[in-house]
Design a protein around this motif. Structure first.
Motif, PDB file in Angstrom:
ATOM      1  N   THR A   1       5.016  -6.329  -2.989  1.00  0.00           N
ATOM      2  CA  THR A   1       4.247  -7.328  -2.246  1.00  0.00           C
ATOM      3  C   THR A   1       2.786  -7.323  -2.683  1.00  0.00           C
ATOM      4  OG1 THR A   1       5.732  -7.148  -0.341  1.00  0.00           O
ATOM      5  CG2 THR A   1       3.563  -8.086   0.062  1.00  0.00           C
ATOM      6  N   ARG A   2       2.226  -6.141  -2.925  1.00  0.00           N
ATOM      7  CA  ARG A   2       0.835  -6.072  -3.411  1.00  0.00           C
ATOM      8  C   ARG A   2       0.682  -6.852  -4.718  1.00  0.00           C
ATOM      9  NH1 ARG A   2      -1.740  -0.585  -1.368  1.00  0.00           N
ATOM     10  NH2 ARG A   2      -0.186  -0.024   0.176  1.00  0.00           N
ATOM     11  N   SER A   3       1.632  -6.644  -5.625  1.00  0.00           N
ATOM     12  CA  SER A   3       1.556  -7.308  -6.933  1.00  0.00           C
ATOM     13  C   SER A   3       1.674  -8.816  -6.798  1.00  0.00           C
ATOM     14  CB  SER A   3       2.661  -6.776  -7.849  1.00  0.00           C
ATOM     15  OG  SER A   3       2.523  -5.381  -8.065  1.00  0.00           O
ATOM     16  N   ARG A   4       2.592  -9.272  -5.946  1.00  0.00           N
ATOM     17  CA  ARG A   4       2.789 -10.710  -5.780  1.00  0.00           C
ATOM     18  C   ARG A   4       1.580 -11.362  -5.124  1.00  0.00           C
ATOM     19  NH1 ARG A   4       8.291 -12.349  -3.093  1.00  0.00           N
ATOM     20  NH2 ARG A   4       7.434 -14.400  -3.665  1.00  0.00           N
ATOM     21  N   ILE A   5       0.993 -10.701  -4.131  1.00  0.00           N
ATOM     22  CA  ILE A   5      -0.182 -11.262  -3.459  1.00  0.00           C
ATOM     23  C   ILE A   5      -1.366 -11.320  -4.418  1.00  0.00           C
ATOM     24  CG2 ILE A   5      -1.929 -10.707  -1.714  1.00  0.00           C
ATOM     25  CD1 ILE A   5       0.330  -9.996   0.180  1.00  0.00           C
ATOM     26  N   ALA A   6      -1.533 -10.280  -5.229  1.00  0.00           N
ATOM     27  CA  ALA A   6      -2.616 -10.287  -6.217  1.00  0.00           C
ATOM     28  C   ALA A   6      -2.453 -11.445  -7.195  1.00  0.00           C
ATOM     29  CB  ALA A   6      -2.643  -8.958  -6.964  1.00  0.00           C
ATOM     30  N   ALA A   7      -1.219 -11.680  -7.646  1.00  0.00           N
ATOM     31  CA  ALA A   7      -0.953 -12.774  -8.585  1.00  0.00           C
ATOM     32  C   ALA A   7      -1.233 -14.135  -7.944  1.00  0.00           C
ATOM     33  CB  ALA A   7       0.491 -12.701  -9.068  1.00  0.00           C
ATOM     34  N   ILE A   8      -0.893 -14.289  -6.659  1.00  0.00           N
ATOM     35  CA  ILE A   8      -1.146 -15.552  -5.961  1.00  0.00           C
ATOM     36  C   ILE A   8      -2.653 -15.794  -5.818  1.00  0.00           C
ATOM     37  CG2 ILE A   8      -0.929 -16.717  -3.723  1.00  0.00           C
ATOM     38  CD1 ILE A   8       1.838 -15.337  -3.489  1.00  0.00           C
ATOM     39  N   ALA A   9      -3.404 -14.738  -5.540  1.00  0.00           N
ATOM     40  CA  ALA A   9      -4.860 -14.873  -5.425  1.00  0.00           C
ATOM     41  C   ALA A   9      -5.463 -15.362  -6.737  1.00  0.00           C
ATOM     42  CB  ALA A   9      -5.480 -13.543  -5.016  1.00  0.00           C
ATOM     43  N   GLU A  10      -4.963 -14.838  -7.845  1.00  0.00           N
ATOM     44  CA  GLU A  10      -5.465 -15.275  -9.150  1.00  0.00           C
ATOM     45  C   GLU A  10      -5.045 -16.715  -9.447  1.00  0.00           C
ATOM     46  OE1 GLU A  10      -5.776 -11.076 -11.598  1.00  0.00           O
ATOM     47  OE2 GLU A  10      -3.861 -12.162 -11.633  1.00  0.00           O
ATOM     48  N   GLN A  11      -3.795 -17.053  -9.105  1.00  0.00           N
ATOM     49  CA  GLN A  11      -3.282 -18.383  -9.403  1.00  0.00           C
ATOM     50  C   GLN A  11      -4.034 -19.473  -8.636  1.00  0.00           C
ATOM     51  OE1 GLN A  11       0.910 -18.847  -8.605  1.00  0.00           O
ATOM     52  NE2 GLN A  11       0.891 -21.062  -8.999  1.00  0.00           N
ATOM     53  N   TYR A  12      -4.314 -19.208  -7.347  1.00  0.00           N
ATOM     54  CA  TYR A  12      -4.930 -20.232  -6.502  1.00  0.00           C
ATOM     55  C   TYR A  12      -6.438 -20.012  -6.311  1.00  0.00           C
ATOM     56  CZ  TYR A  12      -0.237 -21.855  -5.485  1.00  0.00           C
ATOM     57  OH  TYR A  12       1.042 -22.351  -5.601  1.00  0.00           O
ATOM     58  N   ASN A  13      -6.964 -19.006  -6.988  1.00  0.00           N
ATOM     59  CA  ASN A  13      -8.401 -18.732  -6.970  1.00  0.00           C
ATOM     60  C   ASN A  13      -8.946 -18.544  -5.553  1.00  0.00           C
ATOM     61  OD1 ASN A  13     -10.899 -18.276  -8.205  1.00  0.00           O
ATOM     62  ND2 ASN A  13     -11.515 -20.410  -7.982  1.00  0.00           N
ATOM     63  N   ILE A  14      -8.260 -17.713  -4.770  1.00  0.00           N
ATOM     64  CA  ILE A  14      -8.750 -17.342  -3.443  1.00  0.00           C
ATOM     65  C   ILE A  14      -9.243 -15.894  -3.499  1.00  0.00           C
ATOM     66  CG2 ILE A  14      -7.200 -18.926  -2.240  1.00  0.00           C
ATOM     67  CD1 ILE A  14      -5.484 -16.433  -1.518  1.00  0.00           C
ATOM     68  N   PHE A  15     -10.109 -15.540  -2.544  1.00  0.00           N
ATOM     69  CA  PHE A  15     -10.549 -14.149  -2.491  1.00  0.00           C
ATOM     70  C   PHE A  15      -9.702 -13.367  -1.484  1.00  0.00           C
ATOM     71  CE2 PHE A  15     -13.343 -16.220   0.670  1.00  0.00           C
ATOM     72  CZ  PHE A  15     -13.139 -15.389   1.771  1.00  0.00           C
ATOM     73  N   ILE A  16      -9.659 -12.067  -1.672  1.00  0.00           N
ATOM     74  CA  ILE A  16      -8.952 -11.166  -0.759  1.00  0.00           C
ATOM     75  C   ILE A  16      -9.954 -10.155  -0.216  1.00  0.00           C
ATOM     76  CG2 ILE A  16      -7.189  -9.362  -0.542  1.00  0.00           C
ATOM     77  CD1 ILE A  16      -5.622 -10.707  -2.763  1.00  0.00           C
ATOM     78  N   VAL A  17      -9.998 -10.010   1.092  1.00  0.00           N
ATOM     79  CA  VAL A  17     -10.744  -8.917   1.717  1.00  0.00           C
ATOM     80  C   VAL A  17      -9.735  -7.807   1.978  1.00  0.00           C
ATOM     81  CG1 VAL A  17     -12.230  -8.211   3.612  1.00  0.00           C
ATOM     82  CG2 VAL A  17     -12.301 -10.580   2.797  1.00  0.00           C
ATOM     83  N   GLU A  18      -9.849  -6.729   1.230  1.00  0.00           N
ATOM     84  CA  GLU A  18      -8.913  -5.604   1.364  1.00  0.00           C
ATOM     85  C   GLU A  18      -9.580  -4.508   2.191  1.00  0.00           C
ATOM     86  OE1 GLU A  18      -5.974  -2.894  -1.414  1.00  0.00           O
ATOM     87  OE2 GLU A  18      -7.864  -3.566  -2.282  1.00  0.00           O
ATOM     88  N   ASP A  19      -9.127  -4.363   3.423  1.00  0.00           N
ATOM     89  CA  ASP A  19      -9.666  -3.351   4.333  1.00  0.00           C
ATOM     90  C   ASP A  19      -8.900  -2.054   4.107  1.00  0.00           C
ATOM     91  OD1 ASP A  19     -10.516  -1.775   6.439  1.00  0.00           O
ATOM     92  OD2 ASP A  19     -10.486  -3.403   7.903  1.00  0.00           O
ATOM     93  N   ALA A  20      -9.576  -1.089   3.495  1.00  0.00           N
ATOM     94  CA  ALA A  20      -8.938   0.183   3.147  1.00  0.00           C
ATOM     95  C   ALA A  20      -9.365   1.304   4.084  1.00  0.00           C
ATOM     96  CB  ALA A  20      -9.265   0.551   1.695  1.00  0.00           C
ATOM     97  N   SER A  21      -9.630   0.968   5.336  1.00  0.00           N
ATOM     98  CA  SER A  21     -10.129   1.960   6.293  1.00  0.00           C
ATOM     99  C   SER A  21      -9.157   3.112   6.522  1.00  0.00           C
ATOM    100  CB  SER A  21     -10.448   1.283   7.627  1.00  0.00           C
ATOM    101  OG  SER A  21     -11.519   0.374   7.500  1.00  0.00           O
ATOM    102  N   TYR A  22      -7.853   2.849   6.383  1.00  0.00           N
ATOM    103  CA  TYR A  22      -6.851   3.872   6.667  1.00  0.00           C
ATOM    104  C   TYR A  22      -6.197   4.413   5.396  1.00  0.00           C
ATOM    105  CZ  TYR A  22      -7.335   1.747  11.273  1.00  0.00           C
ATOM    106  OH  TYR A  22      -7.848   1.253  12.448  1.00  0.00           O
ATOM    107  N   HIS A  23      -6.686   3.956   4.242  1.00  0.00           N
ATOM    108  CA  HIS A  23      -6.030   4.239   2.963  1.00  0.00           C
ATOM    109  C   HIS A  23      -5.894   5.734   2.696  1.00  0.00           C
ATOM    110  CE1 HIS A  23      -4.469   2.609  -0.722  1.00  0.00           C
ATOM    111  NE2 HIS A  23      -5.298   3.315  -1.476  1.00  0.00           N
ATOM    112  N   LEU A  24      -6.953   6.490   2.983  1.00  0.00           N
ATOM    113  CA  LEU A  24      -6.970   7.909   2.623  1.00  0.00           C
ATOM    114  C   LEU A  24      -6.129   8.777   3.557  1.00  0.00           C
ATOM    115  CD1 LEU A  24     -10.702   8.326   1.584  1.00  0.00           C
ATOM    116  CD2 LEU A  24      -8.711   8.218   0.097  1.00  0.00           C
ATOM    117  N   LEU A  25      -5.585   8.194   4.621  1.00  0.00           N
ATOM    118  CA  LEU A  25      -4.733   8.974   5.515  1.00  0.00           C
ATOM    119  C   LEU A  25      -3.294   9.037   5.007  1.00  0.00           C
ATOM    120  CD1 LEU A  25      -6.002   7.774   9.014  1.00  0.00           C
ATOM    121  CD2 LEU A  25      -6.557   9.891   7.813  1.00  0.00           C
ATOM    122  N   THR A  26      -2.954   8.211   4.017  1.00  0.00           N
ATOM    123  CA  THR A  26      -1.589   8.215   3.501  1.00  0.00           C
ATOM    124  C   THR A  26      -1.356   9.447   2.630  1.00  0.00           C
ATOM    125  OG1 THR A  26      -2.257   6.887   1.599  1.00  0.00           O
ATOM    126  CG2 THR A  26      -1.447   5.701   3.512  1.00  0.00           C
TER     127      THR A  26
END
Length: 462
Positions: free
Chosen positions: A260-285
């Protein structure tokens, strides 16, 4: 009354307005807002088609459209292409979850707080700093040039979280929520539309409402934003960007798959939208997956907030910004006065560079795992989503009770939890669920007491 008779017409809203009030669209918008706030129009209600309402009130269609737009920008309405306009499910919800004071006579299991038993590395680092002869410099104004080596610390932290960037792309913010507000202020105009999960972080809702940015709910599948639904929104909903929490999504505690991460990234590039990636919990994984920013680095603003992985009082967030967005972001952070404390910036950077942050995060994970095992034991008979290193869980409710009803019942019994209604976006239907914070109770004994109360309540619903 117009020539056509609507005496027995099944319209969900039949307003009465004084047409002497000018401009009329504002009077109509005020009546609509009042009827929503007073409960005459319930969340989820589909409003009459604008053309029919214009006919009923004997007004121009443009007047109705303006009134609806005013309420839409306030988050009271949600319009969906092909479906109509609805009263938002979150029209009455508050974006503020942390009370001014700690709840009295309640076991706090609402706010997402990390445990407070893991701060020893910060304490030792702070004591060392204050013993240095030039300690006074940390109590003055910070200057951009002072933070160059601290940005290297940000790069090191993000690399641990699966995103390799460079120091020249790093900006500092006083917390992740302020960084989100700066992104919206710098990249959006009033009336712009941003996609988000159907349940999302209330801080985003608060910032969007303040800046008149409309949130568009994007359908989820298996608690992940659906790439197909995102692509539909890009084509039909005129969205400018999206907001995501890929790891330990707040509030559903899900972790987005690599596919899903890969597909969403590709869609953002295709349609030229920005993504706000909130990584507040990333380091707990346990084993962080690559950040979406690593897949579409020119389209993603990556926000590494430290309040959940290190300590809430640090009020620090590192923001990796694509070159195209950097200048507007710098201006927004300055104009919104989102300055960072030199003392806290230095403390955070030293903790990272000295590798003490590894110990701090490991201690948090150990405490989280211990508490989640207790949750699993008491709520074994119920569906309580989330991983064992997270600081909150998403409890699905049995029977037909809503999250809001269960939140009220739990409060009556002495436990604070937060209902799905607090997190819902637009016309999305709230899940029958509540978010429970694992680490907010001061002690393990208090956590167990709260879980016993919740389990007993759940047992009565079966």
């Amino acid at each position: 009354m117009p020539i056509n008779s609507f005496e027995h017409y099944p319209m969900s809203w039949k307003p009465e307005i004084d047409k002497s009030q000018k401009p009329i669209y504002q009077a109509l918008a005020g009546q609509l807002e009042q009827d929503i706030m007073n409960g005459l129009l319930l969340p989820g209600t589909k409003l009459p088609p604008q053309r029919e309402l214009a006919d009923y009130l004997d007004l121009n269609l443009s007047t109705i459209s303006k009134a609806f737009k005013v309420c839409e920008l306030k988050g009271l309405l949600s319009a969906t292409v092909g479906s109509g306009t609805f009263v938002s499910y979150d029209a009455l919800s508050s974006g503020y979850l942390l009370e001014d004071t700690k709840p009295q006579h309640l076991i706090e299991m609402g706010a997402t707080l990390p445990d407070d038993a893991s701060y020893e590395p910060l304490l030792h680092q702070l004591k060392s700093m204050l013993q240095e002869t030039d300690y006074a410099k940390w109590f003055g104004y910070g200057r951009a040039g002072d933070s160059l080596w601290q940005k290297d610390a940000a790069v090191k932290l993000m690399r641990k979280g699966g995103f390799d960037t460079t120091a020249d792309r790093i900006l500092l913010s006083n917390g992740a929520q302020n960084a989100i507000a700066a992104v919206l202020a710098s990249l959006c105009k009033p009336g712009d539309r941003i996609g988000a999960d159907s349940h999302t972080y209330p801080g985003l809702k608060t910032a969007a409402a303040m800046l008149n940015v409309q949130l568009v709910p994007i359908r989820s599948e298996q608690y992940e934003m659906s790439p197909d639904a995102l692509e539909y929104a890009c084509r039909n909903e005129n969205i400018k960007g999206i907001y995501l929490i890929p790891d330990y999504h707040n509030p559903t505690a899900s972790v987005m798959s690599m596919n899903t991460r890969s597909r969403i990234a590709a869609i953002a590039e295709q349609y030229n939208i920005f993504i706000v990636e909130d990584a507040s919990y990333h380091l707990l994984t346990d084993q962080p997956l690559p950040a979406i920013a690593s897949l579409a680095p020119e389209h993603v603003i990556h926000i590494a907030g430290l309040s959940k992985s290190m300590a809430p009082g640090l009020r620090m967030a590192y923001v990796a910004v694509p070159e195209a967005f950097k200048e507007p972001m710098i201006k927004a952070l300055y104009n919104l006065n989102i300055a960072v404390s030199p003392l806290l910036t230095e403390l955070t950077a030293r903790t990272i560079v000295s590798n003490q942050f590894e110990t701090l995060i490991a201690n948090h994970q150990q405490q989280n795992t211990y508490r989640n095992q207790i949750v699993n034991r008491y709520l074994a008979d119920y569906t309580c989503l989330g991983a064992e290193t997270g600081i909150f869980r998403w409890l699905l409710l049995p029977g037909r009770i809503t999250g809001a009803e269960f939140e009220a019942l739990a409060a009556q019994q002495g436990v604070q939890v937060y209902a799905a209604e607090r997190f819902v976006v637009g016309s999305s239907i709230p899940e029958r669920a509540v978010r429970i914070s694992v680490c907010a109770p001061d002690t393990v004994e208090e956590l167990e007491q709260g879980l016993i109360i919740l389990r007993n309540l759940l047992d009565t619903l079966i």
